[in-house]
Design an enzyme around this catalytic site. Structure first.
Site, PDB file in Angstrom:
ATOM      1  N   ALA A 121     -10.660  -0.887   1.853  1.00 13.29           N
ATOM      2  CA  ALA A 121     -10.761  -1.947   0.841  1.00 13.29           C
ATOM      3  C   ALA A 121     -12.148  -2.017   0.219  1.00 13.29           C
ATOM      4  O   ALA A 121     -12.419  -2.904  -0.583  1.00 13.29           O
ATOM      5  CB  ALA A 121     -10.409  -3.286   1.472  1.00 13.29           C
TER       6      ALA A 121
ATOM      7  N   HIS B   2     -13.460   2.590   8.231  1.00 13.40           N
ATOM      8  CA  HIS B   2     -12.653   1.436   7.787  1.00 13.40           C
ATOM      9  C   HIS B   2     -13.103   0.946   6.405  1.00 13.40           C
ATOM     10  O   HIS B   2     -13.459  -0.224   6.233  1.00 13.40           O
ATOM     11  CB  HIS B   2     -12.730   0.298   8.824  1.00 13.40           C
ATOM     12  CG  HIS B   2     -11.538  -0.628   8.740  1.00 13.40           C
ATOM     13  ND1 HIS B   2     -10.987  -1.235   9.831  1.00 13.40           N
ATOM     14  CD2 HIS B   2     -10.794  -1.048   7.677  1.00 13.40           C
ATOM     15  CE1 HIS B   2      -9.953  -1.988   9.449  1.00 13.40           C
ATOM     16  NE2 HIS B   2      -9.826  -1.883   8.135  1.00 13.40           N
ATOM     17  N   ILE B   3     -13.055   1.882   5.441  1.00 13.73           N
ATOM     18  CA  ILE B   3     -13.545   1.551   4.095  1.00 13.73           C
ATOM     19  C   ILE B   3     -12.415   1.462   3.073  1.00 13.73           C
ATOM     20  O   ILE B   3     -12.662   1.478   1.869  1.00 13.73           O
ATOM     21  CB  ILE B   3     -14.595   2.585   3.610  1.00 13.73           C
ATOM     22  CG1 ILE B   3     -14.048   4.022   3.702  1.00 13.73           C
ATOM     23  CG2 ILE B   3     -15.883   2.450   4.407  1.00 13.73           C
ATOM     24  CD1 ILE B   3     -14.933   5.063   3.029  1.00 13.73           C
TER      25      ILE B   3
ATOM     26  N   GLU C 260     -13.347   0.096  17.148  1.00 14.91           N
ATOM     27  CA  GLU C 260     -14.238   0.143  15.987  1.00 14.91           C
ATOM     28  C   GLU C 260     -15.506  -0.659  16.276  1.00 14.91           C
ATOM     29  O   GLU C 260     -15.394  -1.761  16.823  1.00 14.91           O
ATOM     30  CB  GLU C 260     -13.530  -0.426  14.749  1.00 14.91           C
ATOM     31  CG  GLU C 260     -12.374   0.451  14.304  1.00 14.91           C
ATOM     32  CD  GLU C 260     -11.697  -0.032  13.016  1.00 14.91           C
ATOM     33  OE1 GLU C 260     -12.185  -0.991  12.391  1.00 14.91           O
ATOM     34  OE2 GLU C 260     -10.677   0.555  12.636  1.00 14.91           O
TER      35      GLU C 260
ATOM     36  N   ILE D  13       0.842  -1.206   0.000  1.00 19.38           N
ATOM     37  CA  ILE D  13       0.000   0.000   0.000  1.00 19.38           C
ATOM     38  C   ILE D  13       0.877   1.257   0.000  1.00 19.38           C
ATOM     39  O   ILE D  13       0.634   2.200  -0.753  1.00 19.38           O
ATOM     40  CB  ILE D  13      -0.966  -0.007   1.210  1.00 19.38           C
ATOM     41  CG1 ILE D  13      -1.905  -1.219   1.123  1.00 19.38           C
ATOM     42  CG2 ILE D  13      -1.767   1.281   1.270  1.00 19.38           C
ATOM     43  CD1 ILE D  13      -2.732  -1.481   2.378  1.00 19.38           C
TER      44      ILE D  13
ATOM     45  N   ASP E 282      11.065   2.450   6.426  1.00 21.81           N
ATOM     46  CA  ASP E 282      10.737   1.025   6.497  1.00 21.81           C
ATOM     47  C   ASP E 282      11.988   0.302   6.996  1.00 21.81           C
ATOM     48  O   ASP E 282      13.085   0.582   6.523  1.00 21.81           O
ATOM     49  CB  ASP E 282      10.349   0.496   5.101  1.00 21.81           C
ATOM     50  CG  ASP E 282       9.617  -0.847   5.161  1.00 21.81           C
ATOM     51  OD1 ASP E 282       8.457  -0.916   4.730  1.00 21.81           O
ATOM     52  OD2 ASP E 282      10.221  -1.826   5.670  1.00 21.81           O
TER      53      ASP E 282
END
Ligand code: NAD
Length: 307
Positions: A284, A281-282, A262, A153, A172
């Site tokens: 995906a 939490h949308i 949530e 992502i 990272d």
């Protein structure tokens, strides 16, 4: 000859169903059966397909003597008893990359929404207020984005940000220099990234090392004009510290798709702040991501049962 039975225990894109049917399998479809019902359904199936629900427990696995593969249309595998599956030699397949682009596009949408105060302006218009003055925003071209977690992502977000003319900083612990080059990105320490970025966007998994990765101390390193985006997992950010940071102006705003709790409780302090954009939490939740997730899992099931 008896047909191979596949239990589809969660809504699955029709193209994925087609893949299974074309392979000659008999589909048993039931949406989110509870454990008692699952125990009745799994007796003669060779594959089960789920999403984040229902739970495939040890009991369910033990009640399915013919079971060879469990497919999860999506990423997390926390609803599947992996240990019990492993003991029986049952394969578990999922679709980790299927939603990367969708989550990335949502992160970018949140970034624009906070930068241009879109949600705020929309709310005001519905109250009959023409909030032209209060809705002064910033441009993103020429600004620095800090991508924390440069995986699937993070890479997509960096690619879009690069195309927008943003300077890309990356953090990272396993730096992929080749991919960084593709997005014009430079690796930095987390502290430098936080100090230098105008937008900080989080794309790390939730593991011990990333729990409250963004805490009070790190929020204080950010610019007072900076925007924080979290479309990873709620607990990557210390919510209490974030609320303080937004109330006291340590940072300028935040775009959040994920929360420590949530659904987010109705009167949560985050819902009282004008400089925050919230989505449930949308990341995906797109037609394309759902289709890809279903088809990828269906294809792996066909391969596991026929290959
Ligand atoms: P990925 O595994 O491809 O990438 C994660 C990256 O984070 C890897 O490059 C890894 O090296 C890096 N990383 C690990 N530990 C780190 C640390 N301590 N600090 C910085 N980086 C670290 O995963 P992905 O597919 O890009 O997904 C990232 C996260 O997005 C997922 O774990 C999930 O929590 C979240 N997600 C959210 C939604 C949504 O709906 N909002 C949907 C899918 C995934």
């Amino acid at each position: 000859m008896e047909m191979v039975k596949v239990l589809v225990a969660a809504p699955l894109h029709e193209r994925a169903i087609e893949v299974l049917k074309n392979a000659g399998f008999e589909i048993v479809y039931e949406e989110y059966p509870d454990e008692t019902r699952l125990l009745e359904l799994v007796g003669d199936v060779e594959a089960i397909v789920v999403r984040s629900k229902p739970k495939v427990t040890r009991k369910v696995i033990e009640a399915a003597p013919k079971l060879k593969v469990i497919g999860r249309a999506g990423v997390g595998l926390d609803n599947i008893d992996l240990e019990a599956a492993k003991e029986r030699g049952i394969k578990v397949v999922n679709s980790p990359g299927a939603s990367s682009r969708s989550v990335a596009e949502l992160a970018v949408a949140l970034m624009f929404s906070v930068a241009r105060k879109i949600a705020f302006a929309d709310r005001k218009m519905r109250e009959g207020i023409w909030a032209k003055k209060q809705a002064m925003g910033i441009e993103l071209e020429g600004k620095t984005i800090g991508v924390v977690g440069f995986g699937r992502i993070g890479y997509e977000v960096a690619r879009i940000a690069h195309a927008l003319g943003m300077k890309v900083l990356l953090y990272d612990p396993y730096p992929n220099e080749e991919r960084a080059k593709e997005v014009g990105g430079t690796f930095a320490s987390l502290e430098d990234l936080l100090r230098e970025s105008d937008v900080v966007t989080l794309h790390v998994p939730l593991i011990d090392a990333t729990y409250h990765l963004i805490n009070e101390e790190r929020l204080k390193l950010m610019k007072p004009t900076a925007i924080l985006i979290n479309a990873a997992r709620g607990a990557v950010v210390d919510t209490g510290a974030l609320v303080k940071a937004l109330q006291e102006g340590w940072i300028a705003g935040a775009g959040l798709d994920v929360f420590e709790e949530e659904p987010l409780p109705k009167d949560h302090p985050l819902t009282k702040l004008d400089n925050v954009v919230l989505t449930p939490h949308i990341g995906a939740s797109t037609v394309e991501a759902q289709m890809r997730a279903g088809v990828q899992v269906a294809e792996q099931i066909v391969e596991a049962l026929k290959g």
